[in-house]
Write an enzyme that holds these catalytic residues in place. Sequence first.
Site, PDB file in Angstrom:
ATOM      1  CG  ASN A  75      45.741  33.075  45.646  1.00  0.00           C
ATOM      2  OD1 ASN A  75      46.630  32.211  45.744  1.00  0.00           O
ATOM      3  ND2 ASN A  75      45.070  33.541  46.686  1.00  0.00           N
ATOM      4  NE  ARG A  76      50.233  33.481  37.919  1.00  0.00           N
ATOM      5  CZ  ARG A  76      51.467  33.441  38.439  1.00  0.00           C
ATOM      6  NH1 ARG A  76      51.795  34.222  39.446  1.00  0.00           N
ATOM      7  NH2 ARG A  76      52.370  32.645  37.928  1.00  0.00           N
TER       8      ARG A  76
END
Length: 238
Positions: free
Chosen positions: A214-215
């Site tokens: 999710n970065r």
Amino acid sequence: MVRYPSDSLDLPHMRVSYGEKLVSSSPVDSGDLDEASLADGWLPLFSQWLVDASEYVASDGGRIAEPNAMVLGTVDDEGFPATRTVLCKGADERGVVFFTNYESTKAQHISVNPFVSATFPWIALARQIHVRGRVEKVSDEETLEYWRTRPRGSQLGAWASHQSEPIESRELLLGALDRMAARFHDVDEVPVPPFWGGFRIHPKSVEFWQGRRNRLHNRLRCELGDGGCIVRVTRVQP
Ligand SMILES: Cc1cc2nc3c(=O)[nH]c(=O)nc-3n(C[C@H](O)[C@H](O)[C@H](O)COP(=O)(O)O)c2cc1C
């Protein structure tokens, strides 16, 4: 209408999520990068990540090409930046070493602005190291020590190339190499060109980046004091 290869690339949608099938979140990391990894300074983790990059073998047998390659950023006398890839050829408590032509564009930038950045982009490992610091020439002895490890062809190539200068044709460049081969024909050990040698980046900061889902990547930035010791470690948002 002229069609360019990039017409077939959908750049806005080109993405690979860490943690999904194509690229695992980090093929060599089972856990999260944390501050404890920096307990003994920046160098052990830096060295370990270089070793990991050089030893990494992907499931299809592929290796990381030039695992010691780093993107070197310099700034000219007007504040205009430039980057290019060089090879890291040494790292110890004092810093990170690369070798180049002392009359090249990068060296001219360094002579007016001795602060650089260097980024190791190990995308396949979901890792990156970013070093920033003051740069200085290494000693002649250190340059000679590395020079002796270079193949003779690379030594002659260094003599032949006025790096970053324009040249009218490839034939002229090959001719320059032939002239250097003839010049040093009778010489066992090709000497170091007076315009060639090493630079050492004395890091002021070293940032370790580890890709996560999710970065929400891990970033740990070390600030270093004059002796190269860590004075502060800061966790930075991704
Ligand atoms: C993988 C790779 C490794 C390179 N290693 C070096 C190097 O160690 N030293 C060097 O001077 N140039 C190296 N180069 C060439 C530089 O990227 C650059 O073209 C050259 O140094 C001239 O840069 P300048 O005109 O900005 O000074 C390398 C290029 C690549 C793609």
